[in-house]
Design a protein around this motif. Structure first.
Motif, PDB file in Angstrom:
ATOM      1  N   VAL A   4       0.853  -1.207   0.000  1.00 34.03           N
ATOM      2  CA  VAL A   4       0.000   0.000   0.000  1.00 34.03           C
ATOM      3  C   VAL A   4       0.889   1.258   0.000  1.00 34.03           C
ATOM      4  N   MET A   5       1.945   1.253   0.858  1.00 30.45           N
ATOM      5  CA  MET A   5       2.864   2.409   0.895  1.00 30.45           C
ATOM      6  C   MET A   5       3.495   2.658  -0.474  1.00 30.45           C
ATOM      7  N   MET A   6       3.850   1.556  -1.153  1.00 28.08           N
ATOM      8  CA  MET A   6       4.495   1.704  -2.470  1.00 28.08           C
ATOM      9  C   MET A   6       3.515   2.254  -3.507  1.00 28.08           C
ATOM     10  N   LEU A   7       2.239   1.807  -3.415  1.00 23.75           N
ATOM     11  CA  LEU A   7       1.232   2.332  -4.353  1.00 23.75           C
ATOM     12  C   LEU A   7       1.016   3.832  -4.107  1.00 23.75           C
ATOM     13  N   ILE A   8       0.978   4.203  -2.816  1.00 24.28           N
ATOM     14  CA  ILE A   8       0.815   5.633  -2.499  1.00 24.28           C
ATOM     15  C   ILE A   8       2.016   6.420  -3.036  1.00 24.28           C
ATOM     16  N   PHE A   9       3.216   5.864  -2.859  1.00 25.62           N
ATOM     17  CA  PHE A   9       4.395   6.556  -3.407  1.00 25.62           C
ATOM     18  C   PHE A   9       4.281   6.684  -4.926  1.00 25.62           C
ATOM     19  N   GLY A  10       3.845   5.613  -5.588  1.00 21.96           N
ATOM     20  CA  GLY A  10       3.694   5.645  -7.047  1.00 21.96           C
ATOM     21  C   GLY A  10       2.731   6.756  -7.469  1.00 21.96           C
ATOM     22  N   HIS A  11       1.627   6.890  -6.696  1.00 24.32           N
ATOM     23  CA  HIS A  11       0.650   7.945  -7.009  1.00 24.32           C
ATOM     24  C   HIS A  11       1.283   9.333  -6.817  1.00 24.32           C
ATOM     25  N   ILE A  12       2.046   9.471  -5.710  1.00 24.03           N
ATOM     26  CA  ILE A  12       2.713  10.763  -5.462  1.00 24.03           C
ATOM     27  C   ILE A  12       3.670  11.080  -6.624  1.00 24.03           C
ATOM     28  N   ARG A  13       4.512  10.082  -6.956  1.00 22.63           N
ATOM     29  CA  ARG A  13       5.584  10.325  -7.928  1.00 22.63           C
ATOM     30  C   ARG A  13       5.059  10.566  -9.343  1.00 22.63           C
ATOM     31  N   PHE A  14       4.091   9.692  -9.751  1.00 22.25           N
ATOM     32  CA  PHE A  14       3.673   9.765 -11.160  1.00 22.25           C
ATOM     33  C   PHE A  14       2.343  10.503 -11.357  1.00 22.25           C
ATOM     34  N   GLY A  15       1.563  10.669 -10.263  1.00 20.90           N
ATOM     35  CA  GLY A  15       0.278  11.358 -10.405  1.00 20.90           C
ATOM     36  C   GLY A  15       0.354  12.812  -9.980  1.00 20.90           C
TER      37      GLY A  15
ATOM     38  N   VAL B 268       1.411  20.467  -3.743  1.00 23.36           N
ATOM     39  CA  VAL B 268       2.320  20.261  -2.599  1.00 23.36           C
ATOM     40  C   VAL B 268       1.503  19.845  -1.362  1.00 23.36           C
ATOM     41  N   GLY B 269       0.317  20.477  -1.199  1.00 20.42           N
ATOM     42  CA  GLY B 269      -0.562  20.117  -0.071  1.00 20.42           C
ATOM     43  C   GLY B 269      -1.011  18.662  -0.158  1.00 20.42           C
ATOM     44  N   THR B 270      -1.326  18.201  -1.382  1.00 17.30           N
ATOM     45  CA  THR B 270      -1.731  16.800  -1.567  1.00 17.30           C
ATOM     46  C   THR B 270      -0.587  15.864  -1.187  1.00 17.30           C
ATOM     47  N   ILE B 271       0.632  16.215  -1.635  1.00 19.34           N
ATOM     48  CA  ILE B 271       1.790  15.368  -1.301  1.00 19.34           C
ATOM     49  C   ILE B 271       2.016  15.365   0.212  1.00 19.34           C
ATOM     50  N   ARG B 272       1.834  16.527   0.858  1.00 18.21           N
ATOM     51  CA  ARG B 272       2.024  16.596   2.316  1.00 18.21           C
ATOM     52  C   ARG B 272       1.095  15.600   3.020  1.00 18.21           C
ATOM     53  N   ARG B 273      -0.187  15.580   2.600  1.00 18.12           N
ATOM     54  CA  ARG B 273      -1.145  14.667   3.255  1.00 18.12           C
ATOM     55  C   ARG B 273      -0.776  13.208   2.984  1.00 18.12           C
ATOM     56  N   LEU B 274      -0.412  12.890   1.731  1.00 19.91           N
ATOM     57  CA  LEU B 274      -0.092  11.495   1.386  1.00 19.91           C
ATOM     58  C   LEU B 274       1.190  11.029   2.088  1.00 19.91           C
ATOM     59  N   VAL B 275       2.149  11.954   2.220  1.00 19.63           N
ATOM     60  CA  VAL B 275       3.392  11.597   2.921  1.00 19.63           C
ATOM     61  C   VAL B 275       3.090  11.310   4.400  1.00 19.63           C
ATOM     62  N   LEU B 276       2.173  12.106   4.985  1.00 19.54           N
ATOM     63  CA  LEU B 276       1.805  11.862   6.384  1.00 19.54           C
ATOM     64  C   LEU B 276       1.166  10.473   6.519  1.00 19.54           C
ATOM     65  N   VAL B 277       0.298  10.124   5.562  1.00 21.95           N
ATOM     66  CA  VAL B 277      -0.310   8.771   5.582  1.00 21.95           C
ATOM     67  C   VAL B 277       0.795   7.722   5.526  1.00 21.95           C
ATOM     68  N   ASN B 278       1.777   7.927   4.646  1.00 22.34           N
ATOM     69  CA  ASN B 278       2.848   6.928   4.509  1.00 22.34           C
ATOM     70  C   ASN B 278       3.751   6.877   5.750  1.00 22.34           C
ATOM     71  N   ILE B 279       3.919   8.008   6.436  1.00 24.65           N
ATOM     72  CA  ILE B 279       4.699   7.975   7.688  1.00 24.65           C
ATOM     73  C   ILE B 279       3.963   7.094   8.708  1.00 24.65           C
ATOM     74  N   VAL B 280       2.639   7.310   8.842  1.00 28.68           N
ATOM     75  CA  VAL B 280       1.858   6.515   9.812  1.00 28.68           C
ATOM     76  C   VAL B 280       1.919   5.028   9.426  1.00 28.68           C
ATOM     77  N   LEU B 281       1.684   4.727   8.130  1.00 25.53           N
ATOM     78  CA  LEU B 281       1.730   3.322   7.681  1.00 25.53           C
ATOM     79  C   LEU B 281       3.126   2.730   7.913  1.00 25.53           C
ATOM     80  N   GLY B 282       4.171   3.543   7.684  1.00 24.78           N
ATOM     81  CA  GLY B 282       5.547   3.072   7.869  1.00 24.78           C
ATOM     82  C   GLY B 282       5.793   2.690   9.323  1.00 24.78           C
ATOM     83  N   VAL B 283       5.316   3.535  10.246  1.00 27.64           N
ATOM     84  CA  VAL B 283       5.518   3.251  11.677  1.00 27.64           C
ATOM     85  C   VAL B 283       4.747   1.984  12.065  1.00 27.64           C
ATOM     86  N   VAL B 284       3.512   1.858  11.561  1.00 27.77           N
ATOM     87  CA  VAL B 284       2.711   0.650  11.853  1.00 27.77           C
ATOM     88  C   VAL B 284       3.418  -0.587  11.280  1.00 27.77           C
TER      89      VAL B 284
END
Ligand code: HEM
Length: 152
Positions: A93-104, A125-141
């Protein structure tokens, strides 16, 4: 533990450190430090930071996937402990979110900077900020799931 597993775990954890550490730095240190800059300065800076950081993340994702896949085969494959399957699922899921950030989303910042469309750039930039926060939480979990797998 055999040598191949040790090397794979070393690379796996290095990839995780680069990815999560980079996100924490960007979100909690760089973002507040440059928040007061004008969009004309801030958005080209984000574009240039993201262009470099996303190459590091792409390399980390590749390493994490290859080493994680190898480790999974060594830790029981489909019969591996439940937290390892949780790690795999969350990692994907984290990788898919990264893919969306990078290519979308990132190309929108590029376009906005090129055409000096600051409101669109700030939105992206605001969208990336929110998605990065999601990935930080998922990363910690996910790191929590990795540690839990030791008790199984
Ligand atoms: C997406 C595919 C992934 C797969 C298939 C995978 C698989 C594995 C496997 C099999 C292990 C060895 C478990 C052990 O040593 O007991 C491991 C270790 C670990 N993984 Fe992953 N992983 C993936 C992604 C991630 C991600 C995205 C993170 C963090 C954000 C992560 C964090 C860790 C940590 C911290 C360990 C060390 C656990 C320990 O030795 O106690 N993994 N991974």
């Amino acid at each position: 533990m055999n040598k191949a597993i040790e090397v794979a775990l070393f690379l796996h954890l290095l990839g995780v450190a680069v990815w999560i550490g980079g996100m924490i730095f960007a979100h909690f240190c760089l973002r507040p430090a440059i928040a007061d800059l004008s969009p004309q300065l801030r958005l080209p800076l984000w574009e240039s930071v993201f262009a470099r950081f996303f190459n590091w993340v792409a390399a980390s994702v590749l390493v994490i996937l290859l080493t994680g896949g190898f480790l999974l085969t060594q830790f029981g494959g489909t019969h591996a402990a439940l937290p390892l399957h949780a790690m795999t699922g969350l990692g994907i899921v984290m990788m898919l979110i990264f893919g969306h950030i990078r290519f979308g989303v990132f190309p929108k910042i590029r376009r906005a900077v090129q055409s000096q469309n600051w409101p669109d750039g700030a939105r992206a930039v605001g969208t990336i900020r929110r998605l990065v926060l999601v990935n930080i939480v998922l990363g910690v979990v996910t790191v929590g799931a990795a540690v839990l797998s030791r008790g199984f």
